[in-house]
Design a protein around this motif. Sequence first.
Motif, PDB file in Angstrom:
ATOM      1  N   VAL A  21       0.950  -1.200  -0.084  1.00 47.51           N
ATOM      2  CA  VAL A  21      -0.117  -0.028  -0.076  1.00 47.51           C
ATOM      3  C   VAL A  21       0.997   1.147   0.161  1.00 47.51           C
ATOM      4  CG1 VAL A  21      -1.911  -1.116   1.172  1.00 47.51           C
ATOM      5  CG2 VAL A  21      -0.226  -0.031   2.508  1.00 47.51           C
ATOM      6  N   ALA A  22       0.444   2.514  -0.099  1.00 52.98           N
ATOM      7  CA  ALA A  22       1.017   3.679  -0.141  1.00 52.98           C
ATOM      8  C   ALA A  22       1.680   4.058   1.249  1.00 52.98           C
ATOM      9  CB  ALA A  22       0.170   4.628  -0.972  1.00 52.98           C
ATOM     10  N   ASP A  23       0.578   4.004   1.936  1.00 54.00           N
ATOM     11  CA  ASP A  23       0.819   4.552   3.430  1.00 54.00           C
ATOM     12  C   ASP A  23       0.268   3.380   4.485  1.00 54.00           C
ATOM     13  OD1 ASP A  23       1.762   7.353   2.536  1.00 54.00           O
ATOM     14  OD2 ASP A  23      -0.126   7.361   1.890  1.00 54.00           O
ATOM     15  N   ARG A  24       0.891   3.768   5.826  1.00 51.77           N
ATOM     16  CA  ARG A  24       0.489   3.159   6.949  1.00 51.77           C
ATOM     17  C   ARG A  24      -0.670   3.774   7.519  1.00 51.77           C
ATOM     18  NH1 ARG A  24       1.420   4.481  12.028  1.00 51.77           N
ATOM     19  NH2 ARG A  24       2.960   6.007  11.632  1.00 51.77           N
ATOM     20  N   ALA A  25      -1.691   2.847   7.767  1.00 53.43           N
ATOM     21  CA  ALA A  25      -2.878   3.282   8.427  1.00 53.43           C
ATOM     22  C   ALA A  25      -2.644   3.817  10.007  1.00 53.43           C
ATOM     23  CB  ALA A  25      -3.953   2.187   8.408  1.00 53.43           C
ATOM     24  N   PRO A  26      -3.325   4.510  10.398  1.00 55.09           N
ATOM     25  CA  PRO A  26      -2.820   4.962  11.678  1.00 55.09           C
ATOM     26  C   PRO A  26      -2.817   3.937  12.848  1.00 55.09           C
ATOM     27  CG  PRO A  26      -4.554   6.381  10.746  1.00 55.09           C
ATOM     28  CD  PRO A  26      -4.448   5.286   9.684  1.00 55.09           C
ATOM     29  N   GLU A  27      -3.758   3.178  12.762  1.00 56.12           N
ATOM     30  CA  GLU A  27      -3.875   1.550  13.597  1.00 56.12           C
ATOM     31  C   GLU A  27      -2.627   0.923  13.634  1.00 56.12           C
ATOM     32  OE1 GLU A  27      -6.852   0.659  10.138  1.00 56.12           O
ATOM     33  OE2 GLU A  27      -6.121   2.398  11.523  1.00 56.12           O
ATOM     34  N   GLN A  28      -1.910   0.958  12.466  1.00 57.52           N
ATOM     35  CA  GLN A  28      -0.774   0.060  12.218  1.00 57.52           C
ATOM     36  C   GLN A  28       0.412   0.616  12.746  1.00 57.52           C
ATOM     37  OE1 GLN A  28      -1.655  -0.034   7.828  1.00 57.52           O
ATOM     38  NE2 GLN A  28      -1.925  -2.343   8.176  1.00 57.52           N
ATOM     39  N   GLY A  29       1.209  -0.066  13.613  1.00 59.64           N
ATOM     40  CA  GLY A  29       2.244   0.448  14.489  1.00 59.64           C
ATOM     41  C   GLY A  29       3.617   0.178  13.526  1.00 59.64           C
ATOM     42  N   ILE A  30       3.427  -0.598  12.631  1.00 55.19           N
ATOM     43  CA  ILE A  30       4.781  -0.975  11.811  1.00 55.19           C
ATOM     44  C   ILE A  30       4.435  -0.959  10.146  1.00 55.19           C
ATOM     45  CG2 ILE A  30       6.582  -2.618  11.193  1.00 55.19           C
ATOM     46  CD1 ILE A  30       7.143  -1.571  13.804  1.00 55.19           C
ATOM     47  N   ALA A  31       5.456  -0.408   9.700  1.00 58.49           N
ATOM     48  CA  ALA A  31       5.505  -0.084   8.076  1.00 58.49           C
ATOM     49  C   ALA A  31       6.733  -1.026   7.741  1.00 58.49           C
ATOM     50  CB  ALA A  31       5.376   0.998   7.624  1.00 58.49           C
ATOM     51  N   LEU A  32       6.829  -1.925   6.732  1.00 58.36           N
ATOM     52  CA  LEU A  32       8.080  -2.490   6.330  1.00 58.36           C
ATOM     53  C   LEU A  32       7.974  -2.270   4.715  1.00 58.36           C
ATOM     54  CD1 LEU A  32       8.162  -5.829   7.937  1.00 58.36           C
ATOM     55  CD2 LEU A  32       9.445  -3.979   8.376  1.00 58.36           C
ATOM     56  N   ARG A  33       9.151  -2.038   4.427  1.00 59.61           N
ATOM     57  CA  ARG A  33       9.367  -1.750   2.980  1.00 59.61           C
ATOM     58  C   ARG A  33      10.804  -2.186   2.636  1.00 59.61           C
ATOM     59  NH1 ARG A  33       7.752   3.380   0.568  1.00 59.61           N
ATOM     60  NH2 ARG A  33       8.010   4.230   2.430  1.00 59.61           N
ATOM     61  N   GLU A  34      10.798  -2.752   1.352  1.00 63.85           N
ATOM     62  CA  GLU A  34      12.118  -3.144   0.826  1.00 63.85           C
ATOM     63  C   GLU A  34      12.684  -2.131  -0.094  1.00 63.85           C
ATOM     64  OE1 GLU A  34      14.304  -6.442  -2.227  1.00 63.85           O
ATOM     65  OE2 GLU A  34      12.098  -6.255  -2.483  1.00 63.85           O
ATOM     66  N   GLU A 114      33.477  -2.945  -4.076  1.00 63.27           N
ATOM     67  CA  GLU A 114      32.010  -2.855  -4.225  1.00 63.27           C
ATOM     68  C   GLU A 114      31.324  -3.924  -3.558  1.00 63.27           C
ATOM     69  OE1 GLU A 114      28.374  -2.576  -5.272  1.00 63.27           O
ATOM     70  OE2 GLU A 114      29.329  -4.327  -5.722  1.00 63.27           O
ATOM     71  N   ILE A 115      30.357  -3.669  -2.470  1.00 66.19           N
ATOM     72  CA  ILE A 115      29.661  -4.958  -1.874  1.00 66.19           C
ATOM     73  C   ILE A 115      28.126  -4.996  -1.894  1.00 66.19           C
ATOM     74  CG2 ILE A 115      31.608  -4.995  -0.138  1.00 66.19           C
ATOM     75  CD1 ILE A 115      29.762  -3.738   1.778  1.00 66.19           C
ATOM     76  N   GLY A 116      27.665  -3.964  -2.778  1.00 63.52           N
ATOM     77  CA  GLY A 116      26.240  -3.783  -2.906  1.00 63.52           C
ATOM     78  C   GLY A 116      25.555  -4.923  -3.308  1.00 63.52           C
ATOM     79  N   GLU A 117      26.257  -5.860  -4.176  1.00 62.34           N
ATOM     80  CA  GLU A 117      25.474  -7.043  -4.636  1.00 62.34           C
ATOM     81  C   GLU A 117      25.336  -8.191  -3.676  1.00 62.34           C
ATOM     82  OE1 GLU A 117      24.077  -7.320  -7.750  1.00 62.34           O
ATOM     83  OE2 GLU A 117      24.946  -5.667  -8.214  1.00 62.34           O
ATOM     84  N   GLY A 118      26.064  -8.048  -2.532  1.00 62.49           N
ATOM     85  CA  GLY A 118      25.758  -8.894  -1.247  1.00 62.49           C
ATOM     86  C   GLY A 118      25.054  -8.740  -0.367  1.00 62.49           C
ATOM     87  N   TRP A 119      24.198  -7.689  -0.412  1.00 62.45           N
ATOM     88  CA  TRP A 119      23.324  -6.996   0.774  1.00 62.45           C
ATOM     89  C   TRP A 119      21.965  -6.577   0.122  1.00 62.45           C
ATOM     90  CZ3 TRP A 119      25.347  -6.972   5.741  1.00 62.45           C
ATOM     91  CH2 TRP A 119      26.678  -7.545   6.103  1.00 62.45           C
ATOM     92  N   THR A 120      21.242  -6.530   1.014  1.00 61.72           N
ATOM     93  CA  THR A 120      20.054  -6.010   0.620  1.00 61.72           C
ATOM     94  C   THR A 120      19.459  -4.860   1.903  1.00 61.72           C
ATOM     95  OG1 THR A 120      17.719  -6.461  -0.172  1.00 61.72           O
ATOM     96  CG2 THR A 120      18.417  -7.811   1.780  1.00 61.72           C
ATOM     97  N   GLN A 121      18.592  -3.976   1.570  1.00 62.99           N
ATOM     98  CA  GLN A 121      17.986  -3.153   2.907  1.00 62.99           C
ATOM     99  C   GLN A 121      16.554  -3.103   2.703  1.00 62.99           C
ATOM    100  OE1 GLN A 121      20.068   0.594   1.504  1.00 62.99           O
ATOM    101  NE2 GLN A 121      21.574   0.137   3.300  1.00 62.99           N
ATOM    102  N   ILE A 122      15.947  -3.159   4.273  1.00 60.72           N
ATOM    103  CA  ILE A 122      14.693  -3.149   4.402  1.00 60.72           C
ATOM    104  C   ILE A 122      14.513  -1.881   5.366  1.00 60.72           C
ATOM    105  CG2 ILE A 122      12.816  -4.335   5.729  1.00 60.72           C
ATOM    106  CD1 ILE A 122      14.275  -6.983   5.211  1.00 60.72           C
TER     107      ILE A 122
END
Length: 206
Positions: A21-34, A114-122
């Motif tokens: 979804v585009a945004d976290r709802a007020p009642e939701q305490g956590i938002a995760l995004r890759e 260069e190490i970017g290919e070995g990592w991901t960010q959340i």
Amino acid sequence: MPEDYLRLSALASLGLAARSVADRAPEQGIALRELPLPGLLSLRFSPTDKAVAQAASNTLNLKLPEMGGVSLNGSVALYRLGPDEWWIKTNGPAMALEEKLRAAFGGGHTAVIEIGEGWTQIEASGPQARALLAKGCPLDFHPRAFRAGEVRQSLLSKADAVYRLVSDEQSEAELVFEITVRRSFADYAWRWLADAAAEYGLAVLD
């Protein structure tokens, strides 16, 4: 051929876009995004080598941060992870910056990899982000101990992780953590975070 050709998301198999979804709802305490695939460079040199330190600072147009600090300049972020270890994050592949740094150092006792290919960010955001991360990490996430603009290395459950607090309550902004894990642990880290966040109400952001 563009530099990002065939760069595939580490979480592509989870089909996150289908339930985001585009945004976290007020009642939701956590938002995760890759987050987009990072351009990451590992930079190693002795901080007592003033010539190399100055060359790095001049090339990046950044002041070298203290231990656990982050310096920002537009699309470039410089993390101080250890006495002689820095990470440089850019938007997209970092090959050009790697070559520029190597030329500036002119050899010597330095390492730029260069190490970017070995990592991901959340990204984990929302009012319950500190409580969420405290479930799986021994770091102290209290606002007095971990503030915006700081970075720490530790664990996320069983995975090595680097935590950066992008913004916090002190600035009256949304609480946002950037979590960097090895690509091979990306699926594990996401599933752990999503499961641990369920009690707070979870939004998956696009």
